[in-house]
Design an enzyme around this catalytic site. Structure first.
Site, PDB file in Angstrom:
ATOM      1  CG  ASP A   1      -7.953   3.116  14.124  1.00 31.45           C
ATOM      2  OD1 ASP A   1      -6.862   3.202  14.709  1.00 31.45           O
ATOM      3  OD2 ASP A   1      -8.063   2.944  12.891  1.00 31.45           O
TER       4      ASP A   1
ATOM      5  CD  GLU B   1      -0.122   8.460  15.013  1.00 29.27           C
ATOM      6  OE1 GLU B   1      -1.166   7.779  14.959  1.00 29.27           O
ATOM      7  OE2 GLU B   1       0.308   9.129  14.059  1.00 29.27           O
TER       8      GLU B   1
ATOM      9  CG  HIS C   1      -3.013   4.951   8.033  1.00 28.95           C
ATOM     10  ND1 HIS C   1      -2.531   6.060   8.663  1.00 28.95           N
ATOM     11  CD2 HIS C   1      -3.310   4.063   9.005  1.00 28.95           C
ATOM     12  CE1 HIS C   1      -2.539   5.866   9.979  1.00 28.95           C
ATOM     13  NE2 HIS C   1      -3.012   4.660  10.216  1.00 28.95           N
TER      14      HIS C   1
ATOM     15  CG  HIS D   1      -1.471   2.856  13.634  1.00 34.30           C
ATOM     16  ND1 HIS D   1      -2.742   3.371  13.618  1.00 34.30           N
ATOM     17  CD2 HIS D   1      -1.174   2.633  14.938  1.00 34.30           C
ATOM     18  CE1 HIS D   1      -3.182   3.465  14.860  1.00 34.30           C
ATOM     19  NE2 HIS D   1      -2.251   3.033  15.675  1.00 34.30           N
TER      20      HIS D   1
ATOM     21  CB  SER E   1      -2.894  -3.242   4.765  1.00 38.65           C
ATOM     22  OG  SER E   1      -3.983  -3.462   5.620  1.00 38.65           O
TER      23      SER E   1
ATOM     24  CG  ASN F   1      -3.905  -0.558  14.326  1.00 34.68           C
ATOM     25  OD1 ASN F   1      -3.861  -1.324  15.275  1.00 34.68           O
ATOM     26  ND2 ASN F   1      -4.209   0.716  14.439  1.00 34.68           N
TER      27      ASN F   1
HETATM   28  P1  13P Z   1      -3.978  -0.016   6.896  1.00 30.76           P
HETATM   29  O1  13P Z   1      -5.277   0.426   6.305  1.00 30.76           O
HETATM   30  O2  13P Z   1      -2.819   0.451   6.113  1.00 30.76           O
HETATM   31  O3  13P Z   1      -3.996  -1.474   7.204  1.00 30.76           O
HETATM   32  O4  13P Z   1      -3.859   0.738   8.317  1.00 30.76           O
HETATM   33  C1  13P Z   1      -4.809   0.476   9.309  1.00 30.76           C
HETATM   34  C2  13P Z   1      -4.581   1.329  10.505  1.00 30.76           C
HETATM   35  O5  13P Z   1      -3.486   1.699  10.842  1.00 30.76           O
HETATM   36  C3  13P Z   1      -5.766   1.693  11.289  1.00 30.76           C
HETATM   37  O6  13P Z   1      -5.447   2.558  12.327  1.00 30.76           O
HETATM   38  O1  G3H Z   2      -6.183   4.600  10.131  1.00 30.36           O
HETATM   39  C1  G3H Z   2      -7.024   4.647   9.264  1.00 30.36           C
HETATM   40  C2  G3H Z   2      -7.983   3.531   9.138  1.00 30.36           C
HETATM   41  O2  G3H Z   2      -7.635   2.743   8.028  1.00 30.36           O
HETATM   42  C3  G3H Z   2      -9.392   4.046   9.071  1.00 30.36           C
HETATM   43  O3  G3H Z   2      -9.649   4.662   7.864  1.00 30.36           O
HETATM   44  O4  G3H Z   2     -10.713   6.822   8.457  1.00 30.36           O
HETATM   45  O5  G3H Z   2     -11.121   5.737   6.233  1.00 30.36           O
HETATM   46  O6  G3H Z   2     -12.103   4.779   8.321  1.00 30.36           O
HETATM   47  P1  G3H Z   2     -10.969   5.573   7.712  1.00 30.36           P
HETATM   48 ZN    ZN Z   3      -3.836   3.879  11.928  1.00 30.72          ZN
END
Ligand code: 13P
Ligand code: G3H
Ligand code: ZN
Length: 287
Positions: free
Chosen positions: A82, A134, A180, A208, A211, A230
């Site tokens: 990711d 992206e 995010h 992305h 959530s 995601n």
């Molecule tokens: P969220 O943490 O907002 O669910 O986003 C996840 C994401 O896009 C990981 O690439």
């Molecule tokens: O896109 C971001 C994901 O939620 C991953 O987050 O870089 O803190 O692991 P992180």
């Molecule tokens: Zn993401």
């Protein structure tokens, strides 16, 4: 069931009008929760690790955990990097057994993003690994993009057409108003833009920062061409809240299994709910 390239799942999702859940993992309990939720829903799934997760757990550990979980899984699973930010990171993950990678060149000018993505596609193709890229900037909720900034940050449909044609990428992450992390208010998605992007490109689109996006908005995005959704923050939140509940109920608890076990259950519940929203329940036998 086999470890599969993400593209194998995404193609089915695109033709069937549903989306595959891509869930972030950082530790054993979350890896197990993702696979168990997918099995209970008979859904194909993408297990994804960010560079932060790889730094925390170690690439060998996270890859070995994922492979072990998948070798026992009764549903098709892809392991995905990711937000990979360099060619080197992508190659390390491919060597570690990932079947899908994201190269996130979105912070580069268009020509550089295209050049980097092309280089990744060339290498990944040779070993049947799928590539997500992206275009536009999907920031964090803390970035607080104002209305006047939206155009500058969001994916330009015309550029998307050029980008996909020039790179040969398998899927494209689009910036249409998600971010995010935890939203302060309700996110406002630019569905009109999504429709234009979908008309300009014919590959699966990726949402992305999903959530906290209301289920109806996610469903609408899926109907407009999103095939991978995601989720990280909602899992983190349910996992940590469950741990907190155990510790608040018994501050003397010292057995990590008694704290992490309920957290794993909470993660299974939230992932199952997402899978149902994405419409991928029962789709495992189709892959
Ligand atoms: P969220 O943490 O907002 O669910 O986003 C996840 C994401 O896009 C990981 O690439
Ligand atoms: O896109 C971001 C994901 O939620 C991953 O987050 O870089 O803190 O692991 P992180
Ligand atoms: Zn993401």
């Amino acid at each position: 069931m086999p470890l599969v390239p993400a593209a194998a799942i995404l193609r089915r999702a695109q033709s069937g009008g549903w989306a595959v859940g891509a869930f972030n993992c950082n530790n054993m309990e979350i890896v197990q929760a993702i696979i168990r939720a997918a099995e209970e829903e008979s859904a194909p799934v993408i297990l994804q690790a960010s560079q932060g997760a790889i730094k925390y757990a170690g690439l060998d550990f996270i890859a070995a955990m994922a492979r072990t979980a998948i070798s026992q899984a009764r549903v098709p699973v892809a392991i995905h990097l990711d937000h990979g930010t360099s060619f080197e990171q992508v190659v390390r993950c491919i060597r570690g057994g990932f079947t899908s990678v994201m190269i996130d060149g979105s912070h580069h000018p268009l020509a550089e993003n295209i050049a980097l993505t092309r280089r990744v596609v060339e290498v990944a193709r040779a070993v049947d690994v799928s590539v997500e890229a992206e275009l536009g900037r999907i920031g964090g909720t803390e970035d607080d993009i104002s209305v006047s900034e939206r155009d500058a940050f969001f994916t330009d449909p015309e550029e998307a057409g050029l980008f996909v044609e020039s790179t040969g990428v398998d899927s494209l992450a689009v910036a249409i108003g998600t971010a995010h992390g935890r939203y302060r208010g309700e996110p406002r998605l630019d569905f009109e833009r999504l429709e234009h992007i979908r008309k300009a490109v014919n590959i699966p689109l990726v949402l992305h920062g999903s959530s906290g996006v209301p289920a109806d908005a996610v469903r609408r995005a899926i109907a407009l061409g999103v095939c991978k959704v995601n989720i990280d923050t909602d899992i983190r939140q349910s996992f940590t809240e469950a741990m907190r509940r155990v510790l608040e109920a018994d501050p003397g608890e010292i057995d990590p299994r008694k704290v992490l076990g309920p957290a794993r259950e909470a993660a299974v519940a939230v992932i199952r709910e997402k899978i149902r929203i994405f419409g991928s329940s029962g789709k495992a036998p189709e892959i």
